[in-house]
Design a protein around this motif. Structure first.
Motif, mmCIF file in Angstrom:
data_model
loop_
_atom_site.group_PDB
_atom_site.id
_atom_site.type_symbol
_atom_site.label_atom_id
_atom_site.label_comp_id
_atom_site.label_asym_id
_atom_site.label_seq_id
_atom_site.Cartn_x
_atom_site.Cartn_y
_atom_site.Cartn_z
ATOM 1 N N GLN A 43 0.844 -1.196 0.000
ATOM 2 C CA GLN A 43 0.000 0.000 0.000
ATOM 3 C C GLN A 43 0.878 1.244 0.000
ATOM 4 N N SER A 47 -2.640 4.705 -2.792
ATOM 5 C CA SER A 47 -3.301 3.475 -3.230
ATOM 6 C C SER A 47 -4.022 2.761 -2.084
ATOM 7 N N ARG A 49 -6.639 1.069 -0.081
ATOM 8 C CA ARG A 49 -7.880 0.417 -0.495
ATOM 9 C C ARG A 49 -8.697 0.035 0.730
ATOM 10 N N SER A 110 -13.952 -7.623 2.473
ATOM 11 C CA SER A 110 -14.591 -6.353 2.147
ATOM 12 C C SER A 110 -15.530 -5.932 3.279
#
Length: 233
Positions: A43, A47, A49, A110
């Motif tokens: 990371q 970037s 996420r 997620s």
């Protein structure tokens, strides 16, 4: 590769039975990555996420760059540690660099998957809260050391913290199971390599530490004092 075994080694799942872990794994809740090579940026600030990431194997370094481009290490993650950001949950790792210190395995979840898992397994929420609390405590201690103490005290605190996490006791010393150059230690302290080398030389003469190429050993007596103070708090 036994995926269930790796799941059982991740800290938030450690108290669950194999049957419960298999049930979670079959929900397709967690995405498993392949091995990530050493010195790979997982990371960058640009970037970042969303999602939660679990370290299954290896070690990752968290760091920032100051205005002069100098690195400052914020922490080291190893097997069982968690990092990442969700709208409802954050481990404070957004906007920083995360780099593998050795070949590593990670998996991710997620936000919808995380929420579904919390609904199905509410006892895991307490483990997430504890992990977040531990991370915040480490960050507070790090900031306190930077603000209130000189380099010698900060260095001893750092080596004690690393010994408590990664130390292997040998003949009265804790060998820190990390490749530690003087520059890497300087990065962790926000100091110059020259200043760190000077203090480490003094500590070595006093028998407080032993050093060799990329390795540091700390006297167990110093480690015990550190653990005793933290327990008292």
């Amino acid at each position: 590769m036994n995926k269930l075994w790796y799941l059982s080694q991740i800290s938030i799942f450690e108290e669950m039975s194999r049957e419960e872990i298999r049930e979670i794994d079959q929900l397709d809740t967690i995405h498993h990555f392949n091995w990530i090579a050493k010195d790979t940026l997982v990371q960058t600030p640009e970037s970042t996420r969303e999602g939660l990431y679990f370290v299954k194997e290896g070690k990752l370094r968290l760091y920032k760059l100051n205005e002069n481009g100098k690195q400052f290490t914020l922490g080291i993650l190893t097997r069982g540690n968690i990092f990442g950001v969700l709208n409802s949950f954050s481990f404070g790792t957004n906007g920083i660099y995360i780099e593998t210190m050795e070949s590593s395995l990670i998996c991710t979840m997620s936000e919808p998957q995380f929420e579904r898992l919390m609904i199905n397994r509410p006892q895991l929420a307490l483990k997430f809260l504890k992990a977040l609390s531990d991370r915040l405590k480490e960050r507070e201690e790090q900031l306190e050391q930077l603000a209130l103490h000189g380099l010698r005290q900060r260095l001893l605190h750092l080596l004690s913290t690393l010994s408590a996490k990664f130390g292997v006791i040998q003949d009265g010393y804790a060998l820190i199971d990390l490749p530690l150059s003087h520059q890497e230690i300087a990065n962790m302290l926000g100091a110059s390599r020259e200043a760190v080398s000077g203090v480490m030389s003094e500590l070595a003469k006093e028998g407080v530490i032993k050093t060799s190429r990329l390795s540091v050993q700390l006297a167990v007596t110093i480690l015990e004092e550190h653990v005793s103070r933290n327990t008292a708090h």
